[in-house]
Scaffold this motif. Structure first.
Motif, PDB file in Angstrom:
ATOM      1  N   HIS A  63       0.855  -1.199   0.000  1.00 49.59           N
ATOM      2  CA  HIS A  63       0.000   0.000   0.000  1.00 49.59           C
ATOM      3  C   HIS A  63       0.885   1.240   0.000  1.00 49.59           C
ATOM      4  O   HIS A  63       1.432   1.631   1.031  1.00 49.59           O
ATOM      5  N   HIS A  65       1.279   5.350  -1.634  1.00 48.40           N
ATOM      6  CA  HIS A  65       0.789   6.487  -2.423  1.00 48.40           C
ATOM      7  C   HIS A  65       2.008   7.175  -3.015  1.00 48.40           C
ATOM      8  O   HIS A  65       2.813   7.750  -2.272  1.00 48.40           O
ATOM      9  N   HIS A 233      -9.539   1.680   1.210  1.00 47.58           N
ATOM     10  CA  HIS A 233      -9.310   2.100   2.589  1.00 47.58           C
ATOM     11  C   HIS A 233     -10.590   1.841   3.384  1.00 47.58           C
ATOM     12  O   HIS A 233     -11.679   2.165   2.900  1.00 47.58           O
ATOM     13  N   HIS A 270      -5.476  -0.451   6.253  1.00 49.45           N
ATOM     14  CA  HIS A 270      -5.566  -0.018   7.660  1.00 49.45           C
ATOM     15  C   HIS A 270      -6.444  -0.923   8.523  1.00 49.45           C
ATOM     16  O   HIS A 270      -5.918  -1.602   9.381  1.00 49.45           O
ATOM     17  N   ASP A 329       2.427   3.420   2.748  1.00 48.77           N
ATOM     18  CA  ASP A 329       1.436   4.498   2.695  1.00 48.77           C
ATOM     19  C   ASP A 329       2.044   5.778   2.131  1.00 48.77           C
ATOM     20  O   ASP A 329       2.473   5.804   0.996  1.00 48.77           O
TER      21      ASP A 329
HETATM   22 ZN   LIG Z   1      -3.668   4.934   1.817  1.00 50.25          ZN
END
Ligand SMILES: [Zn+2]
Length: 486
Positions: A63, A65, A233, A270, A329
């Protein structure tokens, strides 16, 4: 072409689990591993001898970004109390009529992928270009770098907004969600299995609270048809749980489970605020549902720790049979740090030294992530697996004496200890440098973009705060005084 890599330590797969070979060797023919064991006495075209090094399967960042995340870097360490530490809503919910994320330059996305690769991640799941980087630019960057990438454009039925009086609002546009799904499907049809199979598709309905039920049902049909995983998410903030309880009477995890969204090929980023979490405390069913669904949790320990939040807990989720993999993340994209913080916070939360050991953290970052992707050929060193490998130099001063090299790695290792990286049997990082491209200009472009975004901060912020006010940096700057100038 047959390559033999010999090292003092090799983590190979035996009986479905990682085991230490000391010394050990890995044989790669073309792009796949053909042998892992203590020795190899047959011919090889190329022999690489690596004393003092640890050979691991390439890490999987489940995961990430990509992008500058200029606003994340301002808000990460603080936030408004009514958001319960959900920093993503500080920058992800701009003022009404203000611009949303990005667009960010392609270089900012490429920089994040380069950082991940230099840190030993050979497979990266980039979350739907959510920061405003076009996924086609990420595909191009991954092609240049030689990285394995899962991506596609993300989509949703609603955008987060902050109203003038500071409340979180949802700006619904269901047609945009449907159109976004269609765009993602054609992107996947166009790019899946390109670059020698290193580019793969995935469906990214962005958040549980921004997607309506009809859109999510259509997503699952498309995932079945395309045979790709689904990633969203959910249960990432207390405000989101309150919103879903108000809207549906259910927690986000329960709502997704009842809709049939939690399945073995679903990845939930998460999944921290389950119904029995002390800040939620409305039930005790969510974790059982998550375990029965066989969906995967993409746990991003570092980004959450920055907000004062921890999974409750890494070991207890796994003990219940929930598959927990790791992701970096927002920033930094350093999976070695991710493993350490996941393990350490796991122990702190449980109040025990006997849980969340280093081999468990490594398994989360490799085998479990590969299983989430339905990829038995990734995350392990075994015959038939892809030639995705990482060599860590354990001879640096900060490692001291090494007894269990995996324990040393989790306790003392940093991204800078990743010396060589191979993807598909091809060396892409040698002596800590990318063999394919110089990322220096990418970093300069990222800095320029971020500085422009920070200058523009007041326009996006509902309270019209500038970058200095948001980050709290202003009071800590050096103050010139008359006295010192004399
Ligand atoms: Zn995220």
């Amino acid at each position: 072409m047959r390559t033999l890599i010999q090292a003092d330590y090799v983590v190979g797969l035996q009986d479905g689990a990682h085991r230490l070979l000391s010394p050990g060797c890995v044989v790669i023919e073309n792009e796949a591993i053909t042998h892992v064991g203590p020795t190899w006495n047959r011919p090889a075209d190329q022999r690489i001898h690596l004393p003092g090094r640890l050979i691991l399967p390439g890490l999987i960042d489940l995961h990430l970004h990509a992008g500058v995340l200029a606003f994340g870097r301002l808000y990460a360490d603080q936030g408004r109390p009514e958001l319960f530490g959900a920093g993503y809503l500080e920058y992800g919910a701009p003022a009404e009529n203000a611009p949303a994320f990005g667009p960010e330059p392609a270089e900012a996305g490429a920089l994040a992928l380069a950082e991940a690769l230099l840190s030993g991640s050979t497979t990266v799941v980039e979350f739907g270009g959510e920061t405003g980087i076009a996924p086609r630019n990420l595909v191009a960057a991954a092609g240049l770098l030689g990285l394995r990438l899962y991506t596609a454009p993300g989509f949703r039925s609603a955008r987060y907004r902050t109203t003038q009086d500071g409340r979180l609002a949802y700006e619904w546009d269901r047609r945009a969600g449907e159109a976004g799904l269609d765009e993602a499907v054609s992107f996947i049809e166009q790019h899946d299995l390109s670059a020698g199979g290193r580019i793969r598709g995935m469906l990214f309905p962005l958040q549980a609270d921004t997607c309506d039920a009809d859109l999510l049902r259509r997503v699952m049909d498309a995932a079945d048809r395309l045979r790709v995983p689904v990633h969203l998410h959910a249960a990432q903030g207390v405000v989101e749980v309150h919103e879903m309880l108000r809207r549906t009477g259910l927690t986000p995890l329960r709502w997704l489970d009842e809709l049939g969204i939690l399945r073995p090929n679903t990845i939930v980023a998460h999944a921290i605020f389950h119904d029995a979490h002390p800040l939620v405390a409305v039930g005790s069913e969510d974790l059982g549902r998550l375990a029965r669904s066989r969906a995967t949790v993409a746990h991003c320990a570092v980004a959450m720790a920055r907000r004062g939040i921890a999974l409750r807990s890494f070991a207890s989720y796994r003990r219940r049979g929930i598959r927990v993999a790791l992701g970096t993340d927002t920033f930094p994209h350093d999976m070695l740090q991710e493993m350490r913080i996941a393990a350490y916070l796991g122990r702190v939360v449980d109040g025990s030294v006997n849980v969340a050991g280093p081999w468990e953290a490594l398994t989360a970052a490799t085998i479990d992530a590969a299983d989430a992707l339905g990829r038995p050929d990734l995350g392990r060193l075994a015959p038939g697996a892809k030639g995705d490998l990482v060599a860590i130099d354990l001879r640096s001063v900060h490692f001291g004496a090494v007894y269990d090299p995996v324990a040393s790695l989790i306790a003392c290792g940093t991204a800078r200890d990743v010396e060589h990286v191979w993807v598909d049997g091809r060396m892409v990082v040698r002596d800590r440098r990318l063999l394919t491209i110089d990322p220096g200009p990418w970093r300069e472009a990222a800095q320029t973009t971020a500085e422009a975004a920070w200058r523009d901060a007041t326009r996006r912020d509902a309270a019209e705060r500038g970058a200095e006010q948001i980050s709290g940096l202003a009071p800590r700057r050096w103050q010139d005084s008359e006295e010192h100038l004399e």
